[in-house]
Enzyme design. Structure first.
Site, mmCIF file in Angstrom:
data_model
loop_
_atom_site.group_PDB
_atom_site.id
_atom_site.type_symbol
_atom_site.label_atom_id
_atom_site.label_comp_id
_atom_site.label_asym_id
_atom_site.label_seq_id
_atom_site.Cartn_x
_atom_site.Cartn_y
_atom_site.Cartn_z
ATOM 1 N N MET A 1 0.845 -1.202 0.000
ATOM 2 C CA MET A 1 0.000 0.000 0.000
ATOM 3 C C MET A 1 0.875 1.244 0.000
ATOM 4 O O MET A 1 0.756 2.120 0.853
ATOM 5 C CB MET A 1 -0.932 -0.054 1.228
ATOM 6 C CG MET A 1 -2.139 0.848 1.175
ATOM 7 S SD MET A 1 -3.054 0.796 -0.352
ATOM 8 C CE MET A 1 -4.592 0.079 0.135
ATOM 9 N N GLY A 2 1.745 1.341 -0.994
ATOM 10 C CA GLY A 2 2.559 2.547 -1.169
ATOM 11 C C GLY A 2 1.784 3.544 -2.029
ATOM 12 O O GLY A 2 0.557 3.485 -2.124
ATOM 13 N N ARG A 3 2.531 4.436 -2.674
ATOM 14 C CA ARG A 3 1.882 5.474 -3.485
ATOM 15 C C ARG A 3 0.988 4.877 -4.558
ATOM 16 O O ARG A 3 -0.151 5.296 -4.746
ATOM 17 C CB ARG A 3 2.958 6.349 -4.151
ATOM 18 C CG ARG A 3 3.525 7.435 -3.265
ATOM 19 C CD ARG A 3 4.566 8.237 -4.041
ATOM 20 N NE ARG A 3 5.738 7.410 -4.257
ATOM 21 C CZ ARG A 3 6.870 7.510 -3.556
ATOM 22 N NH1 ARG A 3 6.988 8.435 -2.645
ATOM 23 N NH2 ARG A 3 7.881 6.710 -3.803
ATOM 24 N N ILE A 4 1.515 3.880 -5.302
ATOM 25 C CA ILE A 4 0.738 3.333 -6.420
ATOM 26 C C ILE A 4 -0.422 2.485 -5.891
ATOM 27 O O ILE A 4 -1.552 2.579 -6.392
ATOM 28 C CB ILE A 4 1.656 2.534 -7.376
ATOM 29 C CG1 ILE A 4 2.699 3.486 -7.993
ATOM 30 C CG2 ILE A 4 0.840 1.862 -8.486
ATOM 31 C CD1 ILE A 4 3.783 2.805 -8.825
ATOM 32 N N THR B 1 2.027 -5.232 -11.763
ATOM 33 C CA THR B 1 2.594 -4.083 -12.486
ATOM 34 C C THR B 1 3.811 -3.546 -11.730
ATOM 35 O O THR B 1 4.209 -2.399 -11.938
ATOM 36 C CB THR B 1 1.552 -2.943 -12.676
ATOM 37 O OG1 THR B 1 1.065 -2.548 -11.393
ATOM 38 C CG2 THR B 1 0.397 -3.378 -13.547
ATOM 39 N N ARG C 1 7.251 -5.609 -10.251
ATOM 40 C CA ARG C 1 8.485 -6.189 -10.803
ATOM 41 C C ARG C 1 8.259 -7.687 -10.992
ATOM 42 O O ARG C 1 7.701 -8.360 -10.105
ATOM 43 C CB ARG C 1 9.667 -5.968 -9.861
ATOM 44 C CG ARG C 1 10.226 -4.547 -9.856
ATOM 45 C CD ARG C 1 10.904 -4.175 -11.186
ATOM 46 N NE ARG C 1 11.544 -2.872 -11.143
ATOM 47 C CZ ARG C 1 10.969 -1.721 -11.513
ATOM 48 N NH1 ARG C 1 9.728 -1.701 -11.949
ATOM 49 N NH2 ARG C 1 11.648 -0.587 -11.457
ATOM 50 N N GLU D 1 12.881 -9.795 -18.482
ATOM 51 C CA GLU D 1 12.310 -8.857 -19.449
ATOM 52 C C GLU D 1 13.336 -8.618 -20.543
ATOM 53 O O GLU D 1 14.492 -8.352 -20.211
ATOM 54 C CB GLU D 1 11.948 -7.535 -18.772
ATOM 55 C CG GLU D 1 10.795 -7.699 -17.811
ATOM 56 C CD GLU D 1 10.313 -6.399 -17.187
ATOM 57 O OE1 GLU D 1 10.821 -5.323 -17.584
ATOM 58 O OE2 GLU D 1 9.453 -6.469 -16.315
ATOM 59 N N HIS E 1 5.996 -3.858 -19.906
ATOM 60 C CA HIS E 1 6.443 -2.906 -18.865
ATOM 61 C C HIS E 1 6.124 -1.460 -19.276
ATOM 62 O O HIS E 1 7.023 -0.627 -19.404
ATOM 63 C CB HIS E 1 7.943 -3.083 -18.591
ATOM 64 C CG HIS E 1 8.363 -2.579 -17.233
ATOM 65 N ND1 HIS E 1 9.360 -3.153 -16.495
ATOM 66 C CD2 HIS E 1 7.921 -1.534 -16.475
ATOM 67 C CE1 HIS E 1 9.525 -2.503 -15.360
ATOM 68 N NE2 HIS E 1 8.656 -1.498 -15.327
HETATM 69 C C1 DGY Z 1 9.728 2.389 -12.484
HETATM 70 O O1 DGY Z 1 9.869 3.608 -12.593
HETATM 71 O O2 DGY Z 1 10.261 1.755 -11.581
HETATM 72 C C2 DGY Z 1 8.845 1.686 -13.468
HETATM 73 O O3 DGY Z 1 8.921 0.326 -13.384
HETATM 74 C C3 DGY Z 1 9.099 2.162 -14.873
HETATM 75 O O4 DGY Z 1 8.492 3.390 -14.945
#
Ligand code: DGY
Length: 328
Positions: free
Chosen positions: A159-162, A239, A241, A270, A289
């Site tokens: 539960m960070g920023r994203i 989304t 890593r 990747e 990515h």
């Molecule tokens: C990041 O910034 O870490 C993303 O994976 C690519 O924008």
């Protein structure tokens, strides 16, 4: 003509020209022009004697690179919020501050997470391919039916920023949101998100979203045991890593119907090889990515990384530094 009075910097990929112009105004720039990662031996050669390194997440910056650069290195600036490609303790040991680009890509990555969630749940990619292949014969009651996102239970790992930006969006879908992290987040309650342990989250969620950073605690966090705890209809969205999820265990779980589907913006490695069996499965959507890939956000990230680089060259504190302990 080389200006010997300027510090030398290595930029490992072509970024937008205005950003390169800013760097070239203050430094003697070595630029890897090809649109593929700089080969390791070139990186080790070109970084020699540099004062600054402007890196991408495709570059491994470790002790070997730091030694090759030598004592002139004053800053490593990574054009990403994630910095698992960088050996931060080694940089700290060499007294080198490391910059990243937090915040600027939060909303764009949250948008992409929702797009991938909806695409996987509602079989959007499969349906579009169905039409292109001329298989749309008539309207059939149960053809290409997927899962509802609205009203579902969504589990957020990290539960960070994203994670929070995604939770905010999901409130509009009337989802029940649960989350796990290293500890409860004081802001999560206001988003209607309840803290649970990882196992409870996996058992209860219709959709499991991975938003934690990759580090030694989270590498392989989602493996065969964790996948087996999930509902047979559950969809995993990553989304963050690739290595946070054990990809072979995921493949096996998808093939055996242990879980219902997966949406991956990140893979391990990747790029994922084009003949990888995951890409043969209809219930899997894999993207290259592109979480932060809007023109505005990638441009801002490139500028932010230049801000960090230039501050480091001047001996100033980086605006966004991941190892502030380097300043003593
Ligand atoms: C990041 O910034 O870490 C993303 O994976 C690519 O924008």
């Amino acid at each position: 003509m080389r200006d010997a009075t300027l510090p030398t910097v290595l930029v490992t990929r072509r970024v937008p020209q205005p950003v390169l112009d800013r760097i070239a105004a203050v430094a003697d720039m070595r630029l890897w022009e090809e649109d593929r990662p700089i080969p390791r031996e070139v990186l080790l050669d070109w970084v020699r004697g540099c004062a600054g390194l402007y890196s991408l997440l495709t570059d491994r910056v470790d002790e070997e690179v730091l030694r090759a650069a030598g004592p002139s290195l004053k800053v490593v600036s990574n054009m990403a919020v994630g910095y698992d490609n960088i050996d931060v303790p080694a940089c700290t040991a060499h007294g080198v501050p490391v910059g990243n680009t937090p915040g600027v890509l939060t909303e764009t990555t949250a948008d992409l997470t929702l797009a991938l969630l909806l695409a996987t749940a509602r079989r959007i990619v499969e349906a579009a391919e169905f039409v292109k292949a001329g298989r749309w014969v008539t309207w059939r009651p149960m053809e290409l039916t997927g899962q509802d996102v609205h009203g579902s239970t969504v589990g957020i790992i990290g539960m960070g920023r994203i994670g929070k930006a995604v939770a905010r969006r999901l409130r509009g879908f009337d989802c029940q949101i649960i989350y796990t992290d290293t500890q409860p987040d004081p802001e999560a309650g206001a988003l209607g998100a309840g803290y649970v342990e990882l196992d409870s989250l996996l058992k209860a969620s219709d959709f499991v979203l991975v938003h934690c950073p990759l580090n030694e605690q989270t590498r392989g966090l989602i493996g065969a045991r964790e996948l087996a705890l999930m509902k047979p209809t559950a969809v995993l969205i990553n989304t963050a890593r690739g290595p946070i999820v054990d990809q072979e265990a995921l493949l096996d779980a998808l093939q055996r119907g242990v879980i219902g589907g997966a949406g991956l913006d990140v893979t391990d490695p990747e790029p994922i090889p084009p003949d990888h069996p995951l890409l043969k499965l209809d219930n899997v959507v894999v993207l290259p990515h592109i979480g932060s890939a809007s023109v505005a956000t990638r441009t801002r990230m490139a500028h932010m990384a230049a801000d960090n680089l230039i501050a480091g060259l001047r001996g100033e504190r980086l605006p966004h530094c991941v190892n502030p302990e380097v300043y003593g």
